[in-house]
Design a protein around this motif. Structure first.
Motif, short mmCIF file in Angstrom:
data_model
loop_
_atom_site.label_atom_id
_atom_site.label_comp_id
_atom_site.label_asym_id
_atom_site.label_seq_id
_atom_site.Cartn_x
_atom_site.Cartn_y
_atom_site.Cartn_z
N ARG A 111 2.43 -55.74 -0.14
CA ARG A 111 0.87 -54.85 1.15
C ARG A 111 0.24 -54.21 1.12
O ARG A 111 -1.00 -53.65 1.81
CB ARG A 111 0.76 -56.33 2.42
CG ARG A 111 1.15 -56.85 2.32
CD ARG A 111 1.52 -58.15 3.47
NE ARG A 111 -0.16 -57.36 4.59
CZ ARG A 111 0.66 -58.01 5.84
NH1 ARG A 111 1.01 -58.53 6.08
NH2 ARG A 111 -1.16 -57.59 6.05
N ARG A 112 0.72 -52.73 -0.14
CA ARG A 112 0.33 -51.53 0.10
C ARG A 112 0.13 -51.45 -1.22
O ARG A 112 0.40 -52.34 -2.72
CB ARG A 112 0.92 -50.24 0.54
CG ARG A 112 1.78 -50.38 1.49
CD ARG A 112 2.79 -49.70 1.79
NE ARG A 112 2.63 -47.98 1.90
CZ ARG A 112 3.35 -47.69 1.12
NH1 ARG A 112 4.53 -47.56 0.55
NH2 ARG A 112 2.96 -46.27 1.34
N TRP A 125 -2.54 -44.45 0.41
CA TRP A 125 -1.85 -45.70 -0.08
C TRP A 125 -3.27 -46.33 0.88
O TRP A 125 -3.46 -45.74 2.54
CB TRP A 125 -0.73 -45.51 0.52
CG TRP A 125 0.01 -44.68 -0.46
CD1 TRP A 125 0.15 -43.85 -0.63
CD2 TRP A 125 1.03 -45.85 -1.30
NE1 TRP A 125 1.06 -43.59 -2.12
CE2 TRP A 125 1.85 -44.98 -2.70
CE3 TRP A 125 0.89 -47.55 -1.40
CZ2 TRP A 125 2.70 -45.63 -3.25
CZ3 TRP A 125 1.48 -47.44 -3.19
CH2 TRP A 125 2.57 -46.63 -3.12
N ARG A 127 -3.65 -50.27 2.86
CA ARG A 127 -2.38 -51.60 3.43
C ARG A 127 -4.22 -52.68 3.87
O ARG A 127 -4.25 -53.10 3.57
CB ARG A 127 -2.34 -50.84 4.40
CG ARG A 127 -1.47 -50.00 4.46
CD ARG A 127 -0.58 -50.45 5.80
NE ARG A 127 -1.80 -50.13 7.29
CZ ARG A 127 -1.83 -50.00 8.75
NH1 ARG A 127 -0.42 -50.32 8.40
NH2 ARG A 127 -2.24 -49.65 8.92
#
Length: 452
Positions: A111-112, A125, A127
């Protein structure tokens, strides 16, 4: 597939405040130089500008912004060449622009998502709000965009066409007609007398109630609106941010309902083993000036999106979709092939042969007989629906539930129910007044009932 994102703490470089060198383009206009509109010219200008032109964006993200600008420029030029003087070139500075990266430039880790940035910038990054529904090796590109005050990640993935067992897949010889509409987004008629009606009354009610809410909200804040040229207050900026969020939520709700309607049609076609969907193309009516109210209905119809969503889902299921001429399908009797006056409701009644049937299903059955690229003719006999399936789109809309029309409108009791009468005694008759038989041959002005 669009996925929501959890906003990072740092400012996102993928939503650049400097779209392209707007100042330099303005200087070229003042110097009366040739405008930079081609993608290759813009890329050469980007390379000559050096690092830092797009803040922390890398070269791939910057080129995607230039690609969008170039496409918008040539689209506006084509519209102006065709006579549309209202088409404007993209010269206004934009705060948030969609940015796209292709396969190999980004990293997906559960989920990143790691978004590439410029040289010397810290790694970024973000999410995701939920898991990616596709295998990571099938994802081909990601697009970071902002809509309604929220940040989204649009994924493009390579999805194989569905496979079926031998004898259970779509049959190319089985053709179904599809009629597009507002009350019924899709009306489908199959070859064996099977039909499908997808109700879109909840979508129409969502449009109507959203418009009423928007007007009421604007009337409430009209006194706080800044004058032209006046800077808005913090309270006004908060209101504008809230209005954008409500508008984005409304668009997402309608888009989800349109996907539900198209999925109902494709699922029904797979069950009926339909190999070809012939869809009537009604986009010619969009060029007809029909007044302020009807033009709003046509704009809210979004017929182009209905066609695109149905085409995508049908292709994934192995079903061929083609567009045919739909002129006269809703006003021609399928029995005697004569013109019929346009009905006010959904029932088409022919005054010549006394035929009566559902207007949208009759149109879909006539569309199924027409060939792509042909004229408004019906060469073969029309097969009408005998077994009808009803589906509803937009059950997730506020207040939809099991209602059929205007789900968000409060229910108003019509007339008076009168006093509650006591239950009749056992073995006796009711205490309510006797029913009266109305006389149809009364004199003018005479009342057919008397109040109690």
């Amino acid at each position: 597939m669009v996925l929501g994102l959890v906003m990072p703490r740092r400012r996102d470089p993928a939503a650049p405040r400097v779209v392209y060198r707007t100042a330099r383009v303005a200087w070229r206009r003042r110097r009366r130089d040739a405008p930079l509109s081609g993608y290759q010219e813009l890329c050469r200008e980007l390379a000559a500008s050096g690092p830092g032109t797009f803040a922390e964006l890398d070269s791939a993200g910057a080129r995607s912004v230039l690609r969008r600008f170039s496409d918008a420029w040539f689209a506006a030029a084509k519209r102006r060449k065709d006579g549309d003087v209202s088409a404007g070139f993209p010269r206004r500075r934009r705060g948030l622009v969609p940015v796209r990266w292709h396969h190999g430039t980004f990293v997906l880790d559960g989920r990143r998502v790691r978004i590439p940035v410029g040289r010397g910038a810290a790694p970024l990054w973000v999410r995701l709000a939920r898991e990616v529904p596709y295998p990571l090796e099938q994802v081909r590109s990601i697009t970071l965009l902002c809509e309604g005050g929220r940040l989204f990640l649009d994924l493009s993935a390579e999805i194989p066409i569905a496979t079926y067992p031998v004898g259970a897949g779509p049959d190319p010889g089985r053709v179904a007609g599809v009629d597009l509409g507002i009350i019924h987004p899709y009306a489908v008629t199959g070859p064996d007398g099977a039909g499908l009606l997808v109700s879109g009354r909840a979508i129409r009610a969502e449009h109507r109630m959203h418009l009423a809410d928007t007007k009421a909200r604007r009337r409430a804040v009209a006194r706080r609106a800044p004058k032209p040229g006046q800077r808005g207050s913090r309270r006004w900026r908060k209101y504008r941010r809230r209005a954008r969020m409500v508008e984005g939520r409304h668009r997402r709700r309608v888009r989800q309902a349109q996907h539900e309607a198209a999925r109902s049609v494709v699922s029904w076609a797979v069950e009926q083993r339909i190999g070809e969907l012939r869809v009537g193309d009604p986009r010619g009516v969009l060029d007809i000036e029909a007044g302020r109210r009807h033009n709003l209905r046509l704009r809210q119809w979004q017929v182009g999106r209905l066609l695109q969503v149905l085409t995508d889902k049908a292709t994934l299921s192995g079903i061929t979709l083609c567009l045919v001429n739909e002129r006269g399908t809703s006003s021609t009797c399928p029995a005697c092939q004569r013109r019929v006056p346009k009905p006010r409701g959904r029932t088409l009644s022919c005054p010549h042969c006394r035929f009566s049937g559902h207007r949208d299903l009759v149109a879909a059955a006539t569309i199924a007989t027409r060939s792509p690229g042909g004229g408004p003719t019906t060469p073969t006999a029309v097969v009408l629906s005998e077994v009808l399936t009803h589906r509803r789109a937009g059950r997730h809309l506020p207040g939809a539930g099991q209602s059929r029309r205007d789900p968000r409108r409060p229910r108003v009791a019509r007339g008076s129910v009168g006093p509650r009468w006591p239950a009749p005694p056992l073995g006796g008759e009711s205490l309510a007044h006797k029913a009266r038989i109305h006389n149809d041959h009364r004199t003018p002005g005479e009342r057919s009932w008397t109040p109690h």
